[in-house]
Scaffold this motif. Structure first.
Motif, short mmCIF file in Angstrom:
data_model
loop_
_atom_site.label_atom_id
_atom_site.label_comp_id
_atom_site.label_asym_id
_atom_site.label_seq_id
_atom_site.Cartn_x
_atom_site.Cartn_y
_atom_site.Cartn_z
N SER A 27 0.83 -1.21 0.00
CA SER A 27 0.00 0.00 0.00
C SER A 27 0.86 1.26 0.00
O SER A 27 0.56 2.22 -0.71
CB SER A 27 -0.92 0.01 1.21
OG SER A 27 -1.78 -1.10 1.18
N PHE A 28 1.91 1.24 0.79
CA PHE A 28 2.79 2.41 0.85
C PHE A 28 3.42 2.68 -0.52
O PHE A 28 3.42 3.82 -1.00
CB PHE A 28 3.90 2.20 1.88
CG PHE A 28 4.97 3.24 1.82
CD1 PHE A 28 4.75 4.50 2.35
CD2 PHE A 28 6.18 2.98 1.20
CE1 PHE A 28 5.73 5.48 2.27
CE2 PHE A 28 7.16 3.94 1.11
CZ PHE A 28 6.93 5.20 1.65
N PHE A 29 3.95 1.64 -1.16
CA PHE A 29 4.61 1.86 -2.44
C PHE A 29 3.63 2.23 -3.54
O PHE A 29 3.97 3.01 -4.44
CB PHE A 29 5.44 0.64 -2.84
CG PHE A 29 6.72 0.54 -2.06
CD1 PHE A 29 7.70 1.50 -2.20
CD2 PHE A 29 6.93 -0.49 -1.17
CE1 PHE A 29 8.88 1.44 -1.48
CE2 PHE A 29 8.11 -0.57 -0.43
CZ PHE A 29 9.08 0.40 -0.60
N ARG A 30 2.40 1.75 -3.47
CA ARG A 30 1.39 2.18 -4.45
C ARG A 30 1.09 3.66 -4.29
O ARG A 30 1.03 4.40 -5.28
CB ARG A 30 0.10 1.39 -4.26
CG ARG A 30 0.10 0.08 -4.95
CD ARG A 30 -1.28 -0.55 -4.86
NE ARG A 30 -1.26 -1.88 -5.42
CZ ARG A 30 -2.22 -2.76 -5.27
NH1 ARG A 30 -3.29 -2.44 -4.57
NH2 ARG A 30 -2.13 -3.95 -5.81
N GLU A 31 0.88 4.10 -3.07
CA GLU A 31 0.59 5.52 -2.83
C GLU A 31 1.78 6.40 -3.18
O GLU A 31 1.61 7.49 -3.71
CB GLU A 31 0.15 5.73 -1.39
CG GLU A 31 -1.20 5.17 -1.09
CD GLU A 31 -1.76 5.62 0.24
OE1 GLU A 31 -1.28 6.64 0.76
OE2 GLU A 31 -2.66 4.95 0.74
N TRP A 32 2.98 5.91 -2.89
CA TRP A 32 4.19 6.67 -3.20
C TRP A 32 4.33 6.84 -4.71
O TRP A 32 4.63 7.93 -5.21
CB TRP A 32 5.39 5.95 -2.62
CG TRP A 32 6.71 6.59 -2.94
CD1 TRP A 32 7.13 7.82 -2.55
CD2 TRP A 32 7.75 6.03 -3.73
NE1 TRP A 32 8.39 8.05 -3.04
CE2 TRP A 32 8.79 6.97 -3.77
CE3 TRP A 32 7.90 4.83 -4.40
CZ2 TRP A 32 9.96 6.73 -4.47
CZ3 TRP A 32 9.07 4.59 -5.08
CH2 TRP A 32 10.09 5.54 -5.11
N ALA A 33 4.10 5.77 -5.46
CA ALA A 33 4.21 5.84 -6.91
C ALA A 33 3.13 6.75 -7.50
O ALA A 33 3.41 7.53 -8.43
CB ALA A 33 4.09 4.43 -7.51
N GLU A 34 1.93 6.69 -6.96
CA GLU A 34 0.86 7.55 -7.45
C GLU A 34 1.16 9.02 -7.17
O GLU A 34 0.96 9.88 -8.04
CB GLU A 34 -0.46 7.15 -6.79
CG GLU A 34 -1.65 7.92 -7.29
CD GLU A 34 -2.93 7.51 -6.62
OE1 GLU A 34 -3.88 8.32 -6.64
OE2 GLU A 34 -2.99 6.39 -6.07
N ALA A 35 1.66 9.31 -5.99
CA ALA A 35 2.01 10.70 -5.66
C ALA A 35 3.15 11.19 -6.54
O ALA A 35 3.16 12.35 -6.96
CB ALA A 35 2.40 10.79 -4.19
N ARG A 36 4.07 10.31 -6.83
CA ARG A 36 5.19 10.70 -7.68
C ARG A 36 4.74 10.99 -9.11
O ARG A 36 5.22 11.93 -9.75
CB ARG A 36 6.20 9.57 -7.67
CG ARG A 36 7.55 10.02 -8.08
CD ARG A 36 8.57 8.99 -7.81
NE ARG A 36 9.69 9.38 -8.67
CZ ARG A 36 10.88 8.94 -8.56
NH1 ARG A 36 11.16 8.05 -7.68
NH2 ARG A 36 11.82 9.36 -9.36
N ARG A 37 3.79 10.18 -9.61
CA ARG A 37 3.28 10.42 -10.96
C ARG A 37 2.54 11.74 -11.04
O ARG A 37 2.62 12.45 -12.05
CB ARG A 37 2.31 9.30 -11.36
CG ARG A 37 2.97 8.09 -11.94
CD ARG A 37 1.96 7.18 -12.61
NE ARG A 37 0.92 6.71 -11.70
CZ ARG A 37 1.00 5.63 -10.93
NH1 ARG A 37 2.09 4.88 -10.97
NH2 ARG A 37 0.01 5.26 -10.17
N LYS A 38 1.82 12.09 -9.98
CA LYS A 38 1.06 13.34 -9.95
C LYS A 38 1.93 14.53 -9.59
O LYS A 38 1.49 15.68 -9.66
CB LYS A 38 -0.09 13.24 -8.95
CG LYS A 38 -1.17 12.29 -9.38
CD LYS A 38 -2.28 12.26 -8.35
CE LYS A 38 -3.39 11.34 -8.75
NZ LYS A 38 -4.45 11.32 -7.72
N GLY A 39 3.15 14.29 -9.11
CA GLY A 39 4.03 15.38 -8.73
C GLY A 39 3.70 15.97 -7.38
O GLY A 39 4.02 17.13 -7.11
#
Length: 43
Positions: A27-39
């Protein structure tokens, strides 16, 4: 208690901990990747 039952009881705890750690990490890595894609910041 039989030896088998006691061994199974003791060995279940590391498996449960591993499953919980896996779910939290995924869950942490999914949210981290999503936040990174959105900037965005994660926090």
């Amino acid at each position: 208690m039989t030896t088998f039952a006691l061994s199974a009881y003791v060995l279940v705890w590391p498996v449960l901990v591993a499953v919980v750690l896996f779910v939290i990490s995924r869950s942490f890595f999914r949210e981290w990747a999503e936040a990174r894609r959105k900037g965005e910041d994660l926090i």
